[in-house]
Design a protein around this motif. Structure first.
Motif, PDB file in Angstrom:
ATOM      1  N   ASN A   1       0.831  -1.207   0.000  1.00  0.00           N
ATOM      2  CA  ASN A   1       0.000   0.000   0.000  1.00  0.00           C
ATOM      3  C   ASN A   1       0.866   1.256   0.000  1.00  0.00           C
ATOM      4  OD1 ASN A   1      -2.448   1.285  -0.202  1.00  0.00           O
ATOM      5  ND2 ASN A   1      -2.781   1.382   2.018  1.00  0.00           N
ATOM      6  N   ARG A   2       1.857   1.246  -0.875  1.00  0.00           N
ATOM      7  CA  ARG A   2       2.831   2.325  -0.913  1.00  0.00           C
ATOM      8  C   ARG A   2       3.595   2.228  -2.237  1.00  0.00           C
ATOM      9  NH1 ARG A   2       6.599   4.602   2.797  1.00  0.00           N
ATOM     10  NH2 ARG A   2       8.668   4.682   1.878  1.00  0.00           N
ATOM     11  N   GLY A   3       3.786   3.333  -2.885  1.00  0.00           N
ATOM     12  CA  GLY A   3       4.584   3.299  -4.112  1.00  0.00           C
ATOM     13  C   GLY A   3       4.109   4.348  -5.103  1.00  0.00           C
ATOM     14  N   HIS A   4       4.914   4.529  -6.134  1.00  0.00           N
ATOM     15  CA  HIS A   4       4.628   5.566  -7.124  1.00  0.00           C
ATOM     16  C   HIS A   4       5.214   5.107  -8.460  1.00  0.00           C
ATOM     17  CE1 HIS A   4       4.538  10.261  -7.755  1.00  0.00           C
ATOM     18  NE2 HIS A   4       4.060   9.617  -8.796  1.00  0.00           N
ATOM     19  N   ILE A   5       4.421   5.203  -9.495  1.00  0.00           N
ATOM     20  CA  ILE A   5       4.913   4.917 -10.847  1.00  0.00           C
ATOM     21  C   ILE A   5       4.908   6.221 -11.629  1.00  0.00           C
ATOM     22  CG2 ILE A   5       4.470   3.677 -13.004  1.00  0.00           C
ATOM     23  CD1 ILE A   5       3.315   1.417 -11.354  1.00  0.00           C
ATOM     24  N   VAL A   6       6.082   6.620 -12.089  1.00  0.00           N
ATOM     25  CA  VAL A   6       6.178   7.799 -12.951  1.00  0.00           C
ATOM     26  C   VAL A   6       6.503   7.309 -14.359  1.00  0.00           C
ATOM     27  CG1 VAL A   6       7.415   9.936 -13.457  1.00  0.00           C
ATOM     28  CG2 VAL A   6       6.911   9.336 -11.080  1.00  0.00           C
ATOM     29  N   ASN A   7       5.584   7.534 -15.266  1.00  0.00           N
ATOM     30  CA  ASN A   7       5.808   7.163 -16.662  1.00  0.00           C
ATOM     31  C   ASN A   7       6.321   8.380 -17.426  1.00  0.00           C
ATOM     32  OD1 ASN A   7       4.913   4.517 -16.325  1.00  0.00           O
ATOM     33  ND2 ASN A   7       2.766   5.113 -16.617  1.00  0.00           N
ATOM     34  N   ILE A   8       7.240   8.137 -18.357  1.00  0.00           N
ATOM     35  CA  ILE A   8       7.705   9.239 -19.200  1.00  0.00           C
ATOM     36  C   ILE A   8       6.955   9.165 -20.531  1.00  0.00           C
ATOM     37  CG2 ILE A   8       9.642  10.428 -20.259  1.00  0.00           C
ATOM     38  CD1 ILE A   8       9.768  10.426 -17.176  1.00  0.00           C
ATOM     39  N   GLY A   9       5.973  10.039 -20.654  1.00  0.00           N
ATOM     40  CA  GLY A   9       5.207  10.162 -21.895  1.00  0.00           C
ATOM     41  C   GLY A   9       5.893  11.174 -22.790  1.00  0.00           C
ATOM     42  N   SER A  10       5.114  11.989 -23.456  1.00  0.00           N
ATOM     43  CA  SER A  10       5.698  13.006 -24.353  1.00  0.00           C
ATOM     44  C   SER A  10       4.587  13.932 -24.827  1.00  0.00           C
ATOM     45  CB  SER A  10       6.312  12.323 -25.583  1.00  0.00           C
ATOM     46  OG  SER A  10       6.677  13.284 -26.559  1.00  0.00           O
ATOM     47  N   VAL A  11       4.976  15.149 -25.196  1.00  0.00           N
ATOM     48  CA  VAL A  11       4.010  16.009 -25.885  1.00  0.00           C
ATOM     49  C   VAL A  11       3.546  15.345 -27.179  1.00  0.00           C
ATOM     50  CG1 VAL A  11       4.867  18.192 -24.918  1.00  0.00           C
ATOM     51  CG2 VAL A  11       5.848  17.327 -27.056  1.00  0.00           C
ATOM     52  N   ALA A  12       4.369  14.423 -27.699  1.00  0.00           N
ATOM     53  CA  ALA A  12       3.992  13.713 -28.936  1.00  0.00           C
ATOM     54  C   ALA A  12       2.757  12.841 -28.727  1.00  0.00           C
ATOM     55  CB  ALA A  12       5.163  12.859 -29.428  1.00  0.00           C
ATOM     56  N   GLY A  13       2.427  12.547 -27.484  1.00  0.00           N
ATOM     57  CA  GLY A  13       1.202  11.797 -27.187  1.00  0.00           C
ATOM     58  C   GLY A  13      -0.014  12.696 -27.071  1.00  0.00           C
ATOM     59  N   ASN A  14       0.226  14.016 -27.073  1.00  0.00           N
ATOM     60  CA  ASN A  14      -0.870  14.974 -26.900  1.00  0.00           C
ATOM     61  C   ASN A  14      -1.213  15.720 -28.183  1.00  0.00           C
ATOM     62  OD1 ASN A  14      -0.554  14.219 -24.264  1.00  0.00           O
ATOM     63  ND2 ASN A  14       0.473  16.101 -23.617  1.00  0.00           N
ATOM     64  N   TYR A  15      -0.194  15.929 -29.007  1.00  0.00           N
ATOM     65  CA  TYR A  15      -0.371  16.725 -30.225  1.00  0.00           C
ATOM     66  C   TYR A  15       0.246  15.978 -31.403  1.00  0.00           C
ATOM     67  CZ  TYR A  15      -0.453  19.991 -26.328  1.00  0.00           C
ATOM     68  OH  TYR A  15      -0.700  20.580 -25.125  1.00  0.00           O
ATOM     69  N   PRO A  16      -0.400  16.025 -32.566  1.00  0.00           N
ATOM     70  CA  PRO A  16       0.206  15.382 -33.742  1.00  0.00           C
ATOM     71  C   PRO A  16       1.288  16.266 -34.351  1.00  0.00           C
ATOM     72  CG  PRO A  16      -1.902  16.365 -34.322  1.00  0.00           C
ATOM     73  CD  PRO A  16      -1.712  16.630 -32.855  1.00  0.00           C
ATOM     74  N   TYR A  17       2.273  15.654 -34.963  1.00  0.00           N
ATOM     75  CA  TYR A  17       3.207  16.399 -35.817  1.00  0.00           C
ATOM     76  C   TYR A  17       3.649  15.481 -36.957  1.00  0.00           C
ATOM     77  CZ  TYR A  17       7.045  14.165 -33.097  1.00  0.00           C
ATOM     78  OH  TYR A  17       7.882  13.277 -32.490  1.00  0.00           O
ATOM     79  N   PRO A  18       4.053  16.062 -38.089  1.00  0.00           N
ATOM     80  CA  PRO A  18       4.416  15.219 -39.237  1.00  0.00           C
ATOM     81  C   PRO A  18       5.546  14.265 -38.872  1.00  0.00           C
ATOM     82  CG  PRO A  18       4.269  17.537 -39.876  1.00  0.00           C
ATOM     83  CD  PRO A  18       4.182  17.507 -38.378  1.00  0.00           C
ATOM     84  N   GLY A  19       5.354  12.999 -39.156  1.00  0.00           N
ATOM     85  CA  GLY A  19       6.371  11.992 -38.874  1.00  0.00           C
ATOM     86  C   GLY A  19       6.293  11.437 -37.462  1.00  0.00           C
TER      87      GLY A  19
ATOM     88  N   ASN B   1       3.805   9.800 -36.295  1.00  0.00           N
ATOM     89  CA  ASN B   1       2.848   8.684 -36.387  1.00  0.00           C
ATOM     90  C   ASN B   1       2.850   7.657 -35.240  1.00  0.00           C
ATOM     91  OD1 ASN B   1       5.137   7.042 -37.628  1.00  0.00           O
ATOM     92  ND2 ASN B   1       4.789   8.516 -39.277  1.00  0.00           N
ATOM     93  N   VAL B   2       3.686   6.650 -35.294  1.00  0.00           N
ATOM     94  CA  VAL B   2       3.607   5.584 -34.274  1.00  0.00           C
ATOM     95  C   VAL B   2       4.258   6.021 -32.956  1.00  0.00           C
ATOM     96  CG1 VAL B   2       4.430   3.261 -33.676  1.00  0.00           C
ATOM     97  CG2 VAL B   2       3.278   3.673 -35.855  1.00  0.00           C
ATOM     98  N   TYR B   3       5.326   6.830 -33.030  1.00  0.00           N
ATOM     99  CA  TYR B   3       5.933   7.309 -31.774  1.00  0.00           C
ATOM    100  C   TYR B   3       4.871   8.043 -30.940  1.00  0.00           C
ATOM    101  CZ  TYR B   3       8.708   9.771 -28.353  1.00  0.00           C
ATOM    102  OH  TYR B   3       9.185  10.255 -27.158  1.00  0.00           O
ATOM    103  N   GLY B   4       4.174   8.993 -31.576  1.00  0.00           N
ATOM    104  CA  GLY B   4       3.125   9.719 -30.858  1.00  0.00           C
ATOM    105  C   GLY B   4       2.041   8.786 -30.367  1.00  0.00           C
ATOM    106  N   GLY B   5       1.725   7.770 -31.188  1.00  0.00           N
ATOM    107  CA  GLY B   5       0.708   6.790 -30.782  1.00  0.00           C
ATOM    108  C   GLY B   5       1.136   6.043 -29.525  1.00  0.00           C
ATOM    109  N   THR B   6       2.418   5.692 -29.438  1.00  0.00           N
ATOM    110  CA  THR B   6       2.868   4.962 -28.233  1.00  0.00           C
ATOM    111  C   THR B   6       2.767   5.861 -27.000  1.00  0.00           C
ATOM    112  OG1 THR B   6       5.245   5.538 -28.435  1.00  0.00           O
ATOM    113  CG2 THR B   6       4.495   3.534 -29.562  1.00  0.00           C
ATOM    114  N   LYS B   7       3.054   7.151 -27.183  1.00  0.00           N
ATOM    115  CA  LYS B   7       3.035   8.047 -26.017  1.00  0.00           C
ATOM    116  C   LYS B   7       1.599   8.418 -25.622  1.00  0.00           C
ATOM    117  CE  LYS B   7       7.449   8.117 -25.196  1.00  0.00           C
ATOM    118  NZ  LYS B   7       8.002   7.540 -23.958  1.00  0.00           N
TER     119      LYS B   7
END
Ligand code: NDP
Ligand code: 8X3
Length: 252
Positions: free
Chosen positions: A129-147, A149-155
């Motif tokens: 009953n103790r712990g913390h998970i910090v995931n490293i996402g990316s702005v690429a998971g929030n906004y699209p940009y050319p190229g 594609n899948v990197y942004g999808g993973t984030k």
């Protein structure tokens, strides 16, 4: 006893910066990545100030992840913080020209690797009953940009998985945070462009990107809020980066 953190992808960039930051604050560290020499160097640097358990691990290998967690020395086995940082982008081509293997590698690392590490560590956290998970996402998971594609999808997956974890963990004291950095100068672009230093360098030319230490700062801050506070998401960009208007294709 001091708190302990398991940091994946500790051999460079954000992971190495987090290792240095948490070591300086007296946390015990479990550090992994695929490059053994880098792990040896980091352990030699940090073991003078804090206990360090470093082990080579490819997060894409589920059996290896489970074995590494099961084999943690007793003094490290109760993990307080998991920083799911290991990840990569491969290529910046339009989808129709992308290499399928690059897509597979991003999915296997950024999604499946993160899931393997989370699934291996989470039951212990819930039990204690103790712990913390910090995931490293990316702005690429929030906004699209050319190229992107899948990197942004993973984030985007990492973001939604982080939020969904919070719902499953409601009623426990286990916390989850998704840190979503924008452009930061690490080995990220060198990996994305497969070792092409001039292409990688051009990404940062004339700009002042985030430094790895800036993100380590955010991870440390999120991990050290009072126990009743959960930072759900933190999006961070350098001041030199912002948003573009919608792109409109017009017929000549
Ligand atoms: P780096 O390339 O400097 O670091 C990536 C780390 O991930 C390395 O330590 C690498 O270690 C590790 N890694 C990659 N694949 C695997 C694997 N299969 N198993 C274990 N470890 C692995 O880049 P960053 O520090 O920038 O990247 C860290 C995270 O931050 C990634 O998830 C990335 O997507 C994300 N990010 C980066 C941004 C940026 O602009 N730099 C912005 C937003 C998010 P090794 O090669 O030794 O295995
Ligand atoms: C890394 C940031 O903008 O290069 O996740 O995709 S970006």
């Amino acid at each position: 006893m001091s708190q302990s953190a398991l940091i994946t992808g500790a051999t460079s960039g954000f992971g190495a910066a987090c290792a240095r930051r948490f070591a300086a604050e007296g946390w015990r560290l479990m550090l992994c990545g695929r490059r053994q020499e880098r792990l040896d160097e980091l352990r030699a640097e940090l073991a003078t100030i804090t206990p360090v358990h470093a082990f080579a691990l490819d997060v894409r290998d589920e059996a290896a992840v489970n074995a590494a967690i099961a084999a943690l020395p007793a003094e490290f086995a109760a993990i307080d913080l998991l920083v799911n940082n290991a990840g990569l982008a491969l290529g910046l081509e339009p989808a129709q020209r992308c290499d399928m293997q690059d897509w597979e590698d991003m999915i296997d690392t950024n999604i499946k690797g993160l899931l393997y590490c989370t699934r291996a560590v989470l039951p212990g956290m819930v039990e204690r009953n103790r712990g913390h998970i910090v995931n490293i996402g990316s702005v690429a998971g929030n906004y699209p940009y050319p190229g992107g594609n899948v990197y942004g999808g993973t984030k985007a997956f990492v973001k939604q998985f982080s939020l969904n974890l919070r719902t499953d963990l409601l009623g426990t004291k286990v916390r989850v945070t998704n840190v979503e950095p924008g452009m930061a100068e690490t080995e990220f672009s060198l990996v994305r462009f497969k070792g092409d230093e001039s292409k990688a360098g051009r990404i940062y030319d004339g700009a002042q990107p985030l430094a790895a230490a800036d993100i380590a700062d955010v991870v440390y801050w999120a991990a050290t809020r009072p126990a009743h506070v959960n930072i759900n998401r933190v999006e961070v960009m350098p001041v030199c980066q912002a948003f573009s208007p919608f792109a409109i294709h017009r017929e000549a």
